[in-house]
Write an enzyme that holds these catalytic residues in place. Structure first.
Site, PDB file in Angstrom:
ATOM      1  N   GLU A 138      13.239  -5.041 -10.012  1.00  0.00           N
ATOM      2  CA  GLU A 138      14.107  -4.538 -10.378  1.00  0.00           C
ATOM      3  C   GLU A 138      15.532  -4.417 -11.480  1.00  0.00           C
ATOM      4  OE1 GLU A 138      13.384  -0.971  -7.923  1.00  0.00           O
ATOM      5  OE2 GLU A 138      15.565  -1.251  -7.644  1.00  0.00           O
ATOM      6  N   GLU A 181       6.452  -0.551  -6.186  1.00  0.00           N
ATOM      7  CA  GLU A 181       7.856   0.620  -4.531  1.00  0.00           C
ATOM      8  C   GLU A 181       7.440   1.565  -5.150  1.00  0.00           C
ATOM      9  OE1 GLU A 181      11.367  -0.773  -4.741  1.00  0.00           O
ATOM     10  OE2 GLU A 181      11.052  -2.968  -4.763  1.00  0.00           O
TER      11      GLU A 181
END
Length: 284
Positions: free
Chosen positions: A133, A250
């Site tokens: 991320e 995710e």
């Protein structure tokens, strides 16, 4: 570990994503903690002996017919991450120095070189991810004010090419959330202020596939099911235009088990119907 991989394989899954980092300032704590890199001031030391623990993870996964996707650092402070590099080398809390400071980039390259070289001929590895991320801002909540999508795109271009120069056997992805794309609503995830441009980054020649994360509630999105389905569909459209695989790696919603089942079923149906390449379950 073996039990976990056996259970995962029994579901029909083929791939597991697991961290390839743990940055610790000072000495590694005693006990079961595994520190891949420790820091004394601005000097990092890769704990090569600790990598034998990761050897065991690879061997166990492979014995169950599973292959690994391995991010090499974290945007967030869990297990150290980018901010350890920045703080130890520059003394600053400006998270985005990770992408632009020459000494920081060199230190990260050194870690990547050691880790990736160790497994460059390992068939149990499916892919490397540059980071989990990546964004202009991390856990410190501060940045220099100069980080833009161009900043992180440049870093992705540099680091993905660097990994390819070491290891031509494995795929490379970014590990990003899929932020920065046109065609959506006014939610910040569709914007570019976090420093991501999904379509441009997926088009980088040394990036082999795209990654998308999906957390409507912490992102302050509207209805989880509807918004999430649109998020998946919009990324699948870019997947097709760039002609590279993209996975939903995710996702999550907070709520009762029954509501999660309803939302996840809808999302995963959309993954299939949209033509997105696949998905991974993330602590659902």
């Amino acid at each position: 570990m073996d039990k976990a991989f056996a259970d995962i394989a029994a579901t029909g899954a083929t791939t597991v994503r697991t961290w390839g980092f743990n940055e610790v300032v000072g000495s590694c704590p005693s006990g079961n903690t595994v520190c891949f890199q420790t820091w004394s001031g601005s000097t990092p030391t890769i704990q090569t002996a600790a990598l034998t623990k990761f050897d065991q993870i690879v061997a166990s996964a492979k014995s169950h017919g599973l292959r690994l996707i391995v991010p090499l650092t974290n945007n967030w402070s869990d297990f150290g991450g980018m901010d350890v590099y920045v703080k130890q080398i520059t003394g600053s809390s400006n998270h985005d120095y990770f992408y632009s400071n020459t000494q920081v980039v060199t230190a990260f390259k050194n870690y990547v070189n050691t880790f990736v070289t160790r497994y460059k001929n390992e068939p149990g590895i499916l892919a490397w991810e540059l980071a989990n991320e990546p964004r202009c801002i991390g856990s410190t909540g501060t940045m220099s004010g100069t980080c833009t999508a161009a900043t992180i795109t440049s870093w992705i271009t540099t680091m993905s090419a660097y990994i390819k120069s070491i290891d031509s056997n494995h795929l490379v992805a970014i590990g990003d959330e899929g932020f920065g794309l046109s065609g959506g609503d006014s939610n910040a995830a569709y914007g570019y202020t976090s420093g991501l441009d999904f379509a441009n980054n997926l088009a980088i020649s040394t990036v082999d596939f795209g990654t998308v994360h999906l957390y409507p509630i912490p992102w302050s999105a509207s209805d989880s099911t509807t918004w999430g389905n649109a998020w998946i569909t919009n990324h699948a459209t870019i997947q097709k235009s760039v002609n590279k695989p993209t996975i939903l790696e995710e996702y999550g919603v907070v709520g009762s088990t029954s509501s999660q089942v309803s939302v996840y079923t809808s999302w995963l149906n959309t993954v299939v119907s949209s033509g997105m390449t696949g998905s991974l379950i993330w602590q659902a």
